[in-house]
Design a protein around this motif. Structure first.
Motif: not given
Lengths: 162, 770
Positions: A29-30, A46, A37, A109, A33-34
């Motif tokens: 999910v991280l 990184p 965005d 993560l 979203n990253m």
């Protein structure tokens, strides 16, 4: 359809680059979203928190489970630990250190299925063991005084099997 | 942990936090592109991991609050509309200032939400792990709450006042037909909807805006309602109300919350409709009554739909229309009593008066039918056949129809008239139509047994005098009555028909018999109708006296012998007051065939052997014929004082007095070869006759009531007084509505005759005695 073919670059803590499909990456999910965005970019993401070997294992898991349906984050109802399928069981046959690193990475993560799997595995390692056996398995030193130990044992008498 | 370790952790936290705080500020400054998402996420992650979630959370709160306070001061406050823009005055200039303020607010809100999304993303770990366990709102929600408290509900600046004032002012402008920017307002409403009031567990829109909106709207429409009823007539008023209702519905759809729709609608309905129901209905020249009078179906339909929205709406309409029907009905009834008083009072025998009596009756019925048609049309075209209205109409009709005590008689006369001549030339369908309409009137009559009595009388006369236009129509009518009232009502009527048919057959056989037998032929052509006395309404057993001339007596005897030979055990009584005769009369000019009543025939035959110059006195005629006085007078009038003067009376005059002399009028002339002397046709009853009929009806009712009581008691064996009265009323209802006092009398009569007894323990209970 275009996004599925899109590739994503990840960099581990040592600087190793991994190139994976966007679909696989979005199991985290991280990362999902990253990517949303930050938008279209060829720059690598990184991950100084995750070492190369662990990242490799994580990518393995995500690739194998790439087509699994997305389960709602709120589903806490399955608190059983005996529904691990063969591939997953095999996946978790690693040393404890790796196992714990996997837990931390899944947490960071935000990959709930992997987090659940690894935690269940550890839970199974604890299940059915006496305190001494648990200490032995996980290399925990007993830092209770005899009085403290007696107190705790008394408190938990009710769940000990007769 | 050792102190050194502690300090190191603290300083690491400070560093991390500073970086995050700075990042948030950059986001606020719209400089997000220079930041590294991953780094910030990892910072937050580490902080939470090291059990500093609470410090992180509070820090975030502080940074955002600070930022919003700056925004309030630097952007929102300068955009305040010029003071003096009070929301109760619709002023375009203020409108522009207000619109600008909303624009600024909109952009501030949009910036904030965009930033909060980004902030939320980098703080996702904190949301997931810290916020849940510490039971605090998630970061995005926190952002909303801070916006609510720092800007919308700022305690430092009057932002909320201005916001609400501007919103209400904009709406006011729009209501006064100014164009406003709806998207601005919508943005503000959406913002208010997204912000929640934690204690009320509802949106800020609901707690802060909606209440005031509804209040001011109620006031606005209260004033508008009063103004409009003063300025407009009823149709205009309703159109304007419709317009307002649509407007408000549109307004909600375009920029308010859907939850407000029912609330604002009921306010408009209350202020514009409920409060002015009576006023609009009673508007002179344009209200409900004029609409009905002029059959303005569109306006009526509009009123029906509009008033249907409020609770009392239809009630008021129904009452008003019902009263109007009763008024009109009263007028129709009054026309009748007026004509009655203009006619000469008391017992008048002139055929003229009787005729106006009938025409009054027929006009009454026609007026009522027309009235019914009119309201059926209204019901159909304007009221969507609403059943409740139909009931109200029916009640009103029932009311005034039964107020006219002669209505059963009138309706019977109407049918009589139609079956005698009115239906000639109409198609079967038209006939059916008229009869159906009459049946609807019949249903309204309470005293159906009175109607039955009249109908029988009129039918009898029609049959005997051969006045029916169509046998099918007659049978059709009886069929319809049967459906309405059951077969008991109509057995006797059918019996009368049968008698007529059988008589025809009997006559054929009689003629055969005369041919075949060697008897001397009677000198006259005799035609006999045999009536079974129980079927026919006249008192047939008392045979009115009359001295027939010899030839006639002989003919009658011949028939009697013939008939009794075929049907033994029967008794025949000759009804001389009902027959008719065709006479060939020789006058100076020519011969005429005259159709007269039996009595008149007897009278005229007396003149047969008389020289023309000689007269017969009233007394002589009376003595020889033995005809009852009243009938004699009437028949003499028809012969001497009416249109065709077969006899001449001395002295001249309309009334027959003792001492009058009568001459045969040999000078009589007339264009027609065949003439008919008007005999006793169906006319409106005189007062005396009415009393008679009434008495008979009352007598019959007594018997029917007793029969009903006995029937019920036999079945139930024991019954309470009130229940018995109720049950008896129910059973008798198809015929008439019994008076409870009358029923009580009948019960007591039955107790006396030992059909019932009072229960020994309880005086209110009756027992059946076998």
């Amino acid at each position: 359809m275009a996004t599925e073919l899109k590739k994503v670059k990840l960099t581990s803590s040592e600087g190793t680059e991994f190139i994976i499909d966007r679909k696989v990456a979005e199991k985290s999910v991280l990362l999902k979203n990253m990517l949303e965005d930050v938008g279209e970019s060829d720059m690598a993401i990184p991950l100084p928190n995750v070492t190369g070997p662990i990242l490799n294992k994580v990518i393995d898991y995500c690739t194998h489970h790439r087509d699994d349906p997305f389960v709602s984050q709120e589903d806490d109802s399955k608190k059983v630990s005996d529904d691990i399928d063969d591939w997953d069981a095999e996946f978790c046959k690693v040393d404890q250190g790796t196992l714990f690193e996997l837990i931390l990475s899944a947490n960071y993560l935000d990959i709930k299925p992997l987090l659940d799997l690894t935690c269940k595995t550890v839970a199974n390692m604890i299940k059915g063991k006496t305190p001494d056996e648990i200490r032995k398995t996980f290399n925990i030193t007993n830092d209770f005084t005899p009085e403290e130990e007696e107190h705790v044992r008394k408190e938990n008498e009710w769940c000990e099997e007769r | 942990m050792s102190r050194r370790f502690q300090n190191a952790a603290d300083s690491q936290f400070s560093d991390n936090w500073d970086r995050l705080a700075q990042a948030i500020r950059e986001i606020h400054r719209k400089n997000a592109s220079i930041l590294s998402f991953e780094e910030l996420y990892r910072n937050a992650y580490n902080m939470v991991l090291h059990k500093n979630g609470d410090k992180l959370y509070n820090g975030v709160r502080e940074v955002i609050t600070q930022h919003l306070e700056e925004v309030a001061k630097d952007q929102v406050v300068p955009a305040f509309p010029v003071s003096g823009a009070s929301s109760s005055q619709a002023n375009s200039a203020n409108g522009a200032g207000g619109a600008n303020f909303l624009k600024v607010l909109k952009s501030v809100w949009e910036d904030h939400t965009t930033c909060m999304l980004m902030i939320r993303d980098i703080l996702m770990y904190m949301d997931r792990v810290y916020a849940k366990s510490a039971n605090v709102p998630l970061v995005y929600e926190l952002g909303l709450e801070l916006f609510r408290d720092t800007i919308v509900r700022s305690t430092i600046y009057p932002i909320q006042n201005h916001l609400l004032d501007v919103l209400l002012n904009q709406i006011l402008l729009e209501r006064e037909n100014e164009i406003i920017d709806r998207s601005n307002i919508k943005a503000s409403m959406d913002m208010l909807l997204e912000l929640t009031d934690t204690s009320a567990k509802d949106s800020v829109y609901a707690t802060d805006f909606e209440g005031r909106f509804l209040e001011t709207s109620a006031e606005y429409y209260r004033v508008e309602g009063q103004m409009l009823v003063g300025e407009c007539d009823a149709p205009e008023y309703m159109k304007k109300v419709e317009k307002r209702l649509n407007e408000e519905e549109q307004r909600v759809r375009h920029y308010l919350s859907q939850t407000t729709e029912p609330k604002i609608r009921s306010i408009v309905e209350e202020e514009l409709i409920s409060k002015h129901l009576k006023t609009v209905i009673e508007m002179e020249n344009s209200g409900l009554i004029p609409m009905l009078r002029n059959e303005k179906m569109d306006d009526l339909g509009r009123m029906y739909k509009l008033f249907g929205r409020v609770i009392k709406g239809h009630e008021e309409m129904k009452t008003a229309i019902s009263n109007y029907i009763r008024e009109l009905g009263k007028d129709i009834n009054e026309t009748v009593s007026n004509s009655a008083t203009t006619a000469t009072a008391g017992e008048s025998h002139t055929t003229g008066d009787r005729q106006t009596g009938t025409s009054v009756a027929i006009r009454w019925v026609q007026d009522v039918l027309d009235l019914k048609d009119k309201f059926d049309k209204v019901q159909n075209l304007a009221l969507s056949n609403d059943k409740a209205f139909q009931t109200a109409f029916n009640e009103a009709f029932e009311f005034f129809i039964n107020k006219n005590l002669k209505s059963p008689e009138f309706i019977s006369l109407f049918i009589d008239d139609n079956l005698k001549k009115g239906l000639k030339g109409k198609t079967e369908e038209e006939v059916d139509n008229v009869l159906d309409k009459t049946i609807t009137l019949f249903r309204f009559i309470g005293e159906k047994d009175v109607f039955e009595r009249y109908y029988k009388q009129h039918l009898a006369k029609r049959l005997l005098l051969g006045r029916s236009v169509s046998d099918d129509a007659e049978r059709g009518m009886i069929g319809k009555l049967k459906i309405e009232c059951g077969y008991q009502f109509t057995t006797k009527l059918e019996g009368m028909f049968n008698d007529m048919r059988i008589s025809t057959d009997t006559m054929t056989d009689f003629k055969d018999y005369l041919e075949k037998s060697a008897l001397e032929r009677p000198k006259l052509d005799l035609s006999v109708t045999v009536l079974t006395s129980t079927f026919w309404p006249m008192n047939l057993s008392a045979s009115p006296r009359c001295n027939f001339p010899a030839e006639i007596t002989k003919a009658c005897d011949t028939f009697q012998r013939f008939y009794l030979a075929r049907h033994s055990g029967r008794r025949l009584t000759w009804q001389s007051n009902m027959g008719s005769a065709d006479i060939r009369a020789t006058f100076n000019a020519r011969k005429h065939d005259i159709n007269v009543s039996t009595y008149q025939m007897v009278i005229l035959l007396m003149f047969n052997d008389l020289p023309p110059s000689q007269s017969l006195s009233y007394e002589t005629i009376k003595g020889e014929s033995d005809i009852p006085e009243a009938d004699l007078k009437r028949n003499l009038q028809s012969l001497a004082c009416a249109k065709y003067k077969i006899l001449v009376k001395e002295p001249k005059g309309k009334e027959i007095e003792p001492g009058d002399k009568f001459y045969f009028n040999s000078d009589f002339t007339c264009q027609l070869q065949r003439i008919k002397i008007q005999t006793v046709a169906s006319k409106v009853e005189t007062e005396g006759e009415r009393k008679d009929t009434r008495e008979k009806v009352e007598e019959a009712r007594k018997h029917q009531t007793e029969a009903a009581i006995v029937r019920i008691m036999k079945d139930r064996k024991t019954m309470d007084h009130n229940l018995l009265i109720a049950e008896v009323t129910k059973q008798l209802q198809p015929r008439f509505v019994p008076n409870p006092a009358m029923i009580k009398k009948r019960i007591e009569a039955l107790i006396e005759r030992e059909y019932l007894e009072r229960a020994p323990g309880d005086r209110r209970v009756y027992n059946y005695l076998a």
